[in-house]
Write a protein that holds these residues in place. Structure first.
Motif, mmCIF file in Angstrom:
data_model
loop_
_atom_site.group_PDB
_atom_site.id
_atom_site.type_symbol
_atom_site.label_atom_id
_atom_site.label_comp_id
_atom_site.label_asym_id
_atom_site.label_seq_id
_atom_site.Cartn_x
_atom_site.Cartn_y
_atom_site.Cartn_z
ATOM 1 N N GLU A 304 0.839 -1.196 0.000
ATOM 2 C CA GLU A 304 0.000 0.000 0.000
ATOM 3 C C GLU A 304 0.871 1.242 0.000
ATOM 4 O OE1 GLU A 304 -3.085 0.399 2.923
ATOM 5 O OE2 GLU A 304 -3.212 -1.781 3.079
ATOM 6 N N PHE A 305 0.491 2.190 -0.836
ATOM 7 C CA PHE A 305 1.174 3.482 -0.801
ATOM 8 C C PHE A 305 0.322 4.416 0.046
ATOM 9 C CE2 PHE A 305 3.341 1.571 -4.176
ATOM 10 C CZ PHE A 305 4.520 2.250 -4.359
ATOM 11 N N ASN A 306 0.831 4.833 1.175
ATOM 12 C CA ASN A 306 0.039 5.718 2.036
ATOM 13 C C ASN A 306 0.439 7.152 1.806
ATOM 14 O OD1 ASN A 306 -1.331 3.656 3.396
ATOM 15 N ND2 ASN A 306 0.526 3.226 4.562
ATOM 16 N N SER A 307 -0.546 8.015 1.744
ATOM 17 C CA SER A 307 -0.214 9.431 1.662
ATOM 18 C C SER A 307 0.397 9.859 2.988
ATOM 19 C CB SER A 307 -1.465 10.259 1.401
ATOM 20 O OG SER A 307 -2.001 9.880 0.163
ATOM 21 N N ILE A 308 1.402 10.705 2.917
ATOM 22 C CA ILE A 308 2.054 11.153 4.144
ATOM 23 C C ILE A 308 1.147 12.132 4.876
ATOM 24 C CG2 ILE A 308 4.159 12.146 5.072
ATOM 25 C CD1 ILE A 308 5.354 11.595 2.257
ATOM 26 N N SER A 309 0.526 13.026 4.076
ATOM 27 C CA SER A 309 -0.194 14.131 4.712
ATOM 28 C C SER A 309 -1.683 13.857 4.817
ATOM 29 C CB SER A 309 0.041 15.393 3.895
ATOM 30 O OG SER A 309 -0.279 15.129 2.548
ATOM 31 N N GLY A 310 -2.067 12.573 4.836
ATOM 32 C CA GLY A 310 -3.501 12.302 4.955
ATOM 33 C C GLY A 310 -4.204 12.366 3.619
ATOM 34 N N GLU A 311 -4.956 13.464 3.392
ATOM 35 C CA GLU A 311 -5.843 13.494 2.228
ATOM 36 C C GLU A 311 -5.104 13.713 0.916
ATOM 37 O OE1 GLU A 311 -9.418 13.095 2.201
ATOM 38 O OE2 GLU A 311 -8.591 12.116 3.961
ATOM 39 N N ASN A 312 -4.089 14.566 0.920
ATOM 40 C CA ASN A 312 -3.523 15.023 -0.353
ATOM 41 C C ASN A 312 -2.690 13.932 -1.019
ATOM 42 O OD1 ASN A 312 -4.622 17.259 0.670
ATOM 43 N ND2 ASN A 312 -2.687 18.280 1.175
ATOM 44 N N SER A 313 -2.301 14.181 -2.288
ATOM 45 C CA SER A 313 -1.461 13.206 -2.974
ATOM 46 C C SER A 313 -0.017 13.389 -2.514
ATOM 47 C CB SER A 313 -1.558 13.406 -4.482
ATOM 48 O OG SER A 313 -1.020 14.648 -4.815
ATOM 49 N N ASN A 314 0.809 12.419 -2.853
ATOM 50 C CA ASN A 314 2.186 12.413 -2.344
ATOM 51 C C ASN A 314 3.108 13.372 -3.070
ATOM 52 O OD1 ASN A 314 1.681 10.566 -0.454
ATOM 53 N ND2 ASN A 314 2.591 8.828 -1.520
ATOM 54 N N PHE A 315 2.658 13.965 -4.155
ATOM 55 C CA PHE A 315 3.574 14.806 -4.930
ATOM 56 C C PHE A 315 2.858 16.089 -5.331
ATOM 57 C CE2 PHE A 315 1.314 11.783 -7.489
ATOM 58 C CZ PHE A 315 0.744 12.570 -8.461
ATOM 59 N N ALA A 505 8.445 14.960 -3.004
ATOM 60 C CA ALA A 505 7.706 13.768 -2.570
ATOM 61 C C ALA A 505 8.665 12.799 -1.892
ATOM 62 C CB ALA A 505 7.069 13.102 -3.775
ATOM 63 N N ASP A 506 8.107 11.835 -1.155
ATOM 64 C CA ASP A 506 9.001 10.898 -0.468
ATOM 65 C C ASP A 506 9.687 10.003 -1.482
ATOM 66 O OD1 ASP A 506 7.282 7.937 0.262
ATOM 67 O OD2 ASP A 506 6.577 9.521 -1.065
ATOM 68 N N SER A 507 10.800 9.385 -1.073
ATOM 69 C CA SER A 507 11.604 8.613 -2.019
ATOM 70 C C SER A 507 10.846 7.415 -2.575
ATOM 71 C CB SER A 507 12.862 8.108 -1.332
ATOM 72 O OG SER A 507 13.619 9.196 -0.908
ATOM 73 N N GLY A 508 9.838 6.914 -1.849
ATOM 74 C CA GLY A 508 9.079 5.777 -2.355
ATOM 75 C C GLY A 508 8.397 6.099 -3.664
ATOM 76 N N THR A 509 7.844 7.314 -3.769
ATOM 77 C CA THR A 509 7.190 7.725 -5.012
ATOM 78 C C THR A 509 8.201 7.782 -6.147
ATOM 79 O OG1 THR A 509 5.623 9.026 -3.743
ATOM 80 C CG2 THR A 509 5.805 9.528 -6.075
ATOM 81 N N TYR A 510 9.382 8.334 -5.856
ATOM 82 C CA TYR A 510 10.413 8.382 -6.894
ATOM 83 C C TYR A 510 10.870 6.982 -7.269
ATOM 84 C CZ TYR A 510 10.694 13.393 -6.909
ATOM 85 O OH TYR A 510 10.382 14.704 -7.077
#
Length: 777
Positions: A304-315, A505-510
């Motif tokens: 699962e890719f979890n958003s860091i900031s809750g609602e918004n997208s990771n980038f 964005a966090d390194s996972g997204t990259y």
């Protein structure tokens, strides 16, 4: 003994790879997707129609029901095979790593002698690799990924033994061992090949390997090239689905990479087949838990890719440009990978592939090399990193991944970063690269940039060396893993720029973008890859970034070379017809009369059996035009080789004196049939193994008998005028999936014949040169 092993290679070294390939591609036949329309065929069809009069349950409905139920079966069987392969690889891998890791710990505490872990590792890896290579010795077609072969099969090329059951067994068993051998290979490509073989076998209802053969009447509807091709396309979709649990990605893969002939109906069938595959996999994974909540995690997924900031997208929106840049870099890496592998394969074809023994030795050598490098890298990286201590903030997924980090000679509570990527299953390593978040002020990342770099370069180089050795191997997982390391590295460098204050964005997204970019740069797939990765991540927010990254990777890669599968098709000199006309034809004026082969062997509508037999023995042609002497040699129809062989083998002759002497003037050929009729389904029953010339027992008394070809001739052959442009010829040939195209002049007399090989870019430019030389005199 020894000298005979050397000779084939020595001769090969002087031949250019082109001419060596030409000799090889001579025995490759094409499929014919258009049935021959002869009198016996029309009689057979009329019989069917007569049977169906006034009935509700007609042949057509029965056929449709059979087709759907066979497609259902294909999905179930392919899911079972994939499940079995997964379990087997997992248990072998776990056994190997548990033993080696235990020995490593014992070495640290002094319970085991130094170097025993390395020896055990070497024995495991090389042993497994040797087993994988043994399966390829048994069935050479099962080497490699199998996607190029299936692509060729769906293009209408009859590669020998590609869809045999023996190939399936060797492929699946071999890939289990080659993945367990720790080679940088995946089991995705072989799953596509396996799905295709399953589909072909189930649709034909017979195997040569086990001697199983169901009655013809049950399967007669599907024993032709066209039905078999459609089943294989569904099977390829089921294969991708079983590998990635991505049903729609599988359908799109079959459409984009696999099939050359696609129809709307085929979309539904492939969709249905993939759906059944996924359903079966799902049930198998939850066998113990049918009534409780199903556990989706068990299927192949990137977690699962979890958003860091809750609602918004990771980038953020402006990062899309960064993703495009990563896509371009991935395209470059893919192009380098392809170029390196192409040169290596050319060298291999000249020096290694000519003897099975050399290929076997090469596997052992490369397996040892991979093992040594895999063991050396963590040793070079001597640092021990502390396990993350603030586990409270972590998700369950991350806690599970922390448990999988590998200590490799570190004391408890610490782990080795490089070993955590190598000494574990590739899909776990991919998940770790995707999901370990780094954030906070102190930049506590699980994998440091240096460790990623130390892993990325050797791993992708080894993957380029390994693809093409004599083991079954896929390329998806190595590309995803090296791409994830590369993407995570890019993420780290960006984070270094802004001191991790959360701009990027966090390194996972990259890491996800990098994985997509490298795989896209290597295979040049866009639509299907986007959907496969989306279905594996299960997160819709990455649609746009993935699309941009993959398009960028494809455009950048195409500047330098083709996708790896196409490169391998060309290296094997397989006559693959692309969808669009070769560019030579656009630049020059070429007509059908220039490219056709003029070496045509013709028959008369009624011919002496001896003449037919000599003709079949003397040449390898698959199609013989029948010309009508009485009207000045106009085209009457065509006779296929298989049909002529069947007639001679069944001795369907008339008496030698059935015709009076002045037959040659061609006046007195009445409507009388001169020989006993052979039914259409009798001829077709033995598909695809029709009798050959060697099966015919020709007695001297038979040679003078008359063979009446009029009932069996294909009286409606596709023809084209010799003045037609090559664009029109190519479109006609490729769209209908023909095997032979007769070229006629304005009087409808045969002047030549066009086959698949005449329409390849090389042959077209050769015919241009021939034309120039002719005009220069």
């Amino acid at each position: 003994g020894h000298s005979s092993m050397e000779t084939p290679c020595r001769n090969n070294a002087y031949m250019s790879s082109k001419s060596a390939g030409k000799m090889k591609s001579k025995n490759i036949e094409s499929h014919n997707y258009e049935p021959d329309e002869s009198e016996v065929w029309r009689a057979y069809v009329a019989q069917q129609h007569f049977r169906n009069r006034g009935q509700w349950w007609t042949t057509g409905k029965r056929r449709a029901l059979k087709r759907w139920s066979l497609t259902f079966l294909v999905g179930v069987v392919q899911a079972l095979i994939a499940y079995f392969a997964n379990m087997a690889t997992k248990s072998l891998n776990t056994r190997k790593f548990d033993h080696v890791n235990q020995l490593l710990q014992d070495e640290v505490t002094g319970d085991a002698t130094q170097g025993s872990a390395f020896l055990a590792f070497l024995v495991y890896q090389t042993g497994f690799a040797m087993l994988a290579a043994v399966f390829v010795v048994i069935e050479p077609v099962s080497a490699g990924s199998g996607i190029p072969e299936i692509k060729c099969y769906l293009n209408g090329i009859d590669l020998p033994r590609v869809v045999r059951v023996r190939t399936l067994i060797c492929k699946v068993a071999g890939v289990i061992f080659s993945v367990a051998a720790g080679l940088p290979v995946g089991k995705e490509g072989p799953m596509v090949h396996s799905g295709a073989v399953v589909a072909s076998g189930i649709s034909q209802g017979r195997t040569k390997c086990w001697g199983v053969d169901t009655s013809f009447s049950k399967y007669s509807d599907f024993r032709n090239e066209r039905e078999k091709r459609d089943f294989v396309a569904c099977g390829a979709a089921a294969g991708v689905c079983s590998a990635f649990s991505a049903p729609i990605g599988g359908v799109l893969f079959s459409l984009e990479e696999g099939a050359s002939y696609w129809s709307t109906k085929l979309t539904w069938r492939a969709f249905f087949c993939a759906m059944i595959t996924l359903g079966t996999l799902y049930s198998l994974k939850n066998l113990d838990n049918w009534w409780g909540q199903a556990d989706i995690e068990n299927l192949f997924s990137f977690g699962e890719f979890n958003s860091i900031s809750g609602e918004n997208s990771n980038f953020s929106v402006w990062e899309l440009f960064l993703f495009i840049i990563i896509g371009c870099l991935g395209g470059l890496i893919g192009a380098c990978f392809n170029a390196a592998n192409e040169h290596l394969t050319i060298w291999r074809m000249r020096n290694v592939n000519c003897s099975k023994f050399r290929r076997f030795l090469e596997v052992i050598g490369i397996s040892m090399l991979v093992t040594c490098i895999s063991f050396l890298l963590p040793l070079i990286w001597q640092r021990c990193t502390d396990l993350p201590d603030d586990m409270a903030e972590m998700t369950n997924q991350e806690k599970n991944l922390v448990d999988l980090l590998v200590p490799f000679r570190c004391e408890s509570g610490k782990y080795n970063e490089v070993a955590s990527l190598i000494f574990t299953e590739p899909d776990i390593a991919i998940k770790q690269l995707f999901h370990f978040q780094e954030g906070g002020e102190d930049d506590s990342s699980t994998f440091s940039s240096a460790a990623l770099f130390l892993f990325f370069l050797p791993y992708i180089s080894l993957a380029a060396i390994v693809y093409g050795i004599a083991v079954p191997s896929g390329l998806f997982v190595p590309s995803l893993l090296s791409g994830a390391a590369f993407g995570r590295l890019c993420g780290h460098l960006l984070h270094k720029l802004d001191h991790t204050s959360g701009t990027f964005a966090d390194s996972g997204t990259y890491a996800l973008m990098g994985a997509a970019a490298v795989l896209g740069g290597m295979a040049r797939m866009t639509i299907s890859l986007t959907v496969i990765l989306l279905e594996a991540t299960g997160d819709m927010q990455y649609v746009l970034p993935l699309m941009l990254t993959l398009m960028a990777a494809r455009f950048t890669g195409n500047v330098f070379n083709e996708g790896l599968y196409d490169i391998h098709i060309h290296l094997k000199n397989i006559p693959f017809l692309e969808a669009e006309v070769p560019s030579v034809a656009e630049r020059h004026e070429i007509v059908a009369g220039q490219v056709m082969s003029t070496d045509v062997k013709c028959l008369r509508p009624v011919e002496r059996a001896g003449i037919v037999y000599d003709l079949l023995s003397s040449c390898k042609h698959g199609c013989f035009p029948i010309v009508d002497i009485s009207s000045g040699g106009t085209l009457y129809g065509t006779a296929s080789r298989s049909m002529l062989c069947t007639l001679l083998q069944r001795r369907a002759f008339g008496q030698p004196d059935a015709l009076s002497g002045d037959f040659n003037s061609g006046k007195n050929l009445g409507p009388r049939r001169l020989s006993p009729l052979v039914q259409w389904d009798t001829i077709e029953r033995v598909f695809p193994r029709y009798p050959t010339v060697d099966d015919i027992n020709m007695r001297s008394s038979d040679r003078e008998c008359w063979l009446d070809l009029r009932p069996y001739a294909n009286t409606a052959p596709y023809t084209i005028n010799e003045t037609a442009s090559i664009q029109r010829t190519y479109r006609l040939f490729r769209t209908l999936g023909l095997r032979h195209l007769c070229v006629v002049n304005h009087n409808n007399q045969v002047v030549g014949i066009i086959t698949r090989k005449d329409l390849l870019p090389g042959s077209l430019s050769e015919s241009l040169m021939r034309g120039r030389q002719a005009h220069s005199f």
